[in-house]
Design a protein around this motif. Structure first.
Motif, short mmCIF file in Angstrom:
data_model
loop_
_atom_site.label_atom_id
_atom_site.label_comp_id
_atom_site.label_asym_id
_atom_site.label_seq_id
_atom_site.Cartn_x
_atom_site.Cartn_y
_atom_site.Cartn_z
N GLY A 115 80.14 -2.40 84.31
CA GLY A 115 81.47 -1.80 84.35
C GLY A 115 81.44 -0.40 83.77
O GLY A 115 80.39 0.26 83.77
N GLY A 116 82.57 0.06 83.25
CA GLY A 116 82.68 1.41 82.71
C GLY A 116 83.02 1.41 81.22
O GLY A 116 83.55 0.42 80.70
N ALA A 117 82.73 2.52 80.56
CA ALA A 117 83.01 2.66 79.13
C ALA A 117 83.25 4.12 78.80
O ALA A 117 82.75 5.02 79.47
CB ALA A 117 81.84 2.13 78.31
N GLY A 144 86.53 3.20 71.01
CA GLY A 144 85.98 3.10 72.35
C GLY A 144 86.77 2.15 73.24
O GLY A 144 87.67 1.45 72.79
N VAL A 145 86.40 2.14 74.53
CA VAL A 145 87.04 1.25 75.49
C VAL A 145 86.02 0.88 76.56
O VAL A 145 85.19 1.71 76.95
CB VAL A 145 88.29 1.90 76.12
CG1 VAL A 145 87.95 3.17 76.88
CG2 VAL A 145 89.04 0.93 77.02
N GLY A 200 86.04 0.33 65.81
CA GLY A 200 84.97 0.52 64.85
C GLY A 200 84.53 -0.75 64.18
O GLY A 200 83.47 -0.79 63.54
N SER A 201 85.32 -1.82 64.34
CA SER A 201 84.94 -3.09 63.73
C SER A 201 85.22 -4.29 64.63
O SER A 201 84.55 -5.32 64.50
CB SER A 201 85.67 -3.29 62.40
OG SER A 201 87.07 -3.29 62.58
N SER A 202 86.18 -4.20 65.55
CA SER A 202 86.50 -5.33 66.41
C SER A 202 87.07 -4.87 67.75
O SER A 202 87.52 -3.72 67.89
CB SER A 202 87.50 -6.26 65.72
OG SER A 202 88.71 -5.58 65.45
N TRP A 203 87.04 -5.79 68.72
CA TRP A 203 87.52 -5.52 70.07
C TRP A 203 88.87 -6.19 70.30
O TRP A 203 89.10 -7.31 69.84
CB TRP A 203 86.52 -6.05 71.11
CG TRP A 203 85.20 -5.35 71.06
CD1 TRP A 203 84.10 -5.70 70.34
CD2 TRP A 203 84.84 -4.15 71.76
NE1 TRP A 203 83.07 -4.80 70.55
CE2 TRP A 203 83.49 -3.85 71.42
CE3 TRP A 203 85.51 -3.31 72.65
CZ2 TRP A 203 82.82 -2.74 71.93
CZ3 TRP A 203 84.85 -2.20 73.16
CH2 TRP A 203 83.52 -1.92 72.80
N TYR A 225 88.82 7.59 74.24
CA TYR A 225 89.05 6.22 74.67
C TYR A 225 90.47 5.97 75.17
O TYR A 225 90.70 5.02 75.92
CB TYR A 225 88.72 5.25 73.55
CG TYR A 225 89.77 5.11 72.46
CD1 TYR A 225 90.39 3.89 72.21
CD2 TYR A 225 90.14 6.21 71.68
CE1 TYR A 225 91.35 3.76 71.20
CE2 TYR A 225 91.09 6.08 70.68
CZ TYR A 225 91.69 4.86 70.45
OH TYR A 225 92.63 4.74 69.46
N ASP A 226 91.42 6.80 74.79
CA ASP A 226 92.82 6.55 75.18
C ASP A 226 93.21 7.25 76.46
O ASP A 226 94.33 7.08 76.94
CB ASP A 226 93.78 6.92 74.04
CG ASP A 226 93.56 8.32 73.51
OD1 ASP A 226 92.59 8.98 73.91
OD2 ASP A 226 94.37 8.75 72.67
#
Length: 314
Positions: free
Chosen positions: A233-235, A242-243, A263-266, A287-288
């Motif tokens: 996929g994409g990032a 991040g996303v 930075g610590s969780s998704w 990321y936004d």
């Protein structure tokens, strides 16, 4: 005791109205004298963008939502290059070597393409090319030829990691040549990559795993897993914001799932409008605000990502 200016380096601003797109953690006074701050992304919206001129999958991308670059892909294997201006795609000079499942990073006017597979190297390619906003030029090759790899960074300071089949290789590029660095802890292909040459994330990958590793310029460390294991996929974004979006699940079903990283969780946010895998992201984007284009089966769709954030009293 240190005050806000000593810590942040700026006085707290006074705004006539809440800003349209404040930075995460930004603090300001409104004209009523209320202290406000941006709490961070609490959701996301995907909307339809301009369509690629050449429908494809397994392409690479770089740049931002309003200045993106898409190159390579297939089938058949393509050398096509297109630029996006925030509303439409335009054809540009082609890659010198047509290929798919390649890695990419950089900006629209300073892009980098590496690895993949091509008719000349149907298994693994080590070709590297630089884009200057007009044309591509061949550069020194990767040390390890591979496909389905990920990239991070800019044209003169890039990182290439992972790849098929289940490769853990990690290399850095200085604008001239590639140097081997410490390997990933877990070899994988069709993975997601984001960040810079000295601060990157390797996310998911074949066969739809959830593991995430963080690179600090010296070594890889395992960090929080994504909520939905997947590949291809994409990032976009950085190691602190991040996303990731789209991809294939472990059962090879496509997903539109989108997750943000603090930075610590998704955190799961709104899905892509159309389930998609094997597309590319504008991986230099914040990321936004990012972009996802192309997908499997070969398609020309583009979607634009916009964040939804909360403003609260401080």
């Amino acid at each position: 005791m240190a005050d806000y200016k000593d810590i942040i380096g700026l006085d707290v601003e006074v705004k006539a109205a809440d800003p349209d797109n404040p930075s995460d953690g930004q603090v300001w006074f409104n004209t009523a004298g209320d202290l406000k701050y941006k709490k961070g992304i609490t959701g996301a919206v995907w909307s339809t963008g301009g369509t690629l001129n050449t429908a494809r999958r397994f392409l690479a991308g770089c740049g931002t939502q309003t200045a993106a670059l898409g190159f390579g892909g297939g089938p058949p294997v393509q050398d096509e290059t297109e630029e996006y201006n925030g509303s439409s795609w335009s054809e540009q000079n082609n890659l010198n070597t047509a290929r798919a499942t390649l890695g990419g990073c950089g900006t629209q006017t300073a892009g980098l393409a590496f690895g993949g597979y091509s008719p000349a190297a149907p298994n693994f390619d080590n070709e590297t090319e630089e884009y200057n906003g007009t044309s591509w030029s061949e550069q020194n090759n990767l040390n390890t030829a591979r496909r389905e790899l990920a990239g991070a960074g800019i044209q003169t300071a890039a990182l290439a990691f992972g790849g098929a089949p289940g490769d853990d290789t990690n290399e850095s590029y200085n604008g001239t040549s590639w140097t081997e660095l410490n390997d990933l802890n877990e070899g994988r292909d069709e993975l997601y990559g984001l960040g810079t040459q000295t601060s990157a994330l390797a996310i998911g990958g074949m066969p739809g795993i959830a593991a995430v590793e963080s690179w600090n310029g010296t070594s890889w460390t395992e960090v929080g897993d994504i909520n939905t294991g997947r590949k291809s996929g994409g990032a976009s974004g950085t190691t602190t914001a991040g996303v990731i979006f789209g991809g294939l699940l472990g059962d090879n079903n496509g997903t539109g799932n989108t997750e943000t990283w603090n930075g610590s969780s998704w955190t799961e946010v709104n899905n892509l409008s159309t389930t998609g895998s094997a597309g590319a992201g504008a991986n230099a984007s914040p990321y936004d605000t990012t972009l996802y284009f192309g997908r499997s089966p070969a398609a020309n769709e583009t979607e634009e990502f916009s964040s939804v954030f909360t403003i609260d009293d401080a």
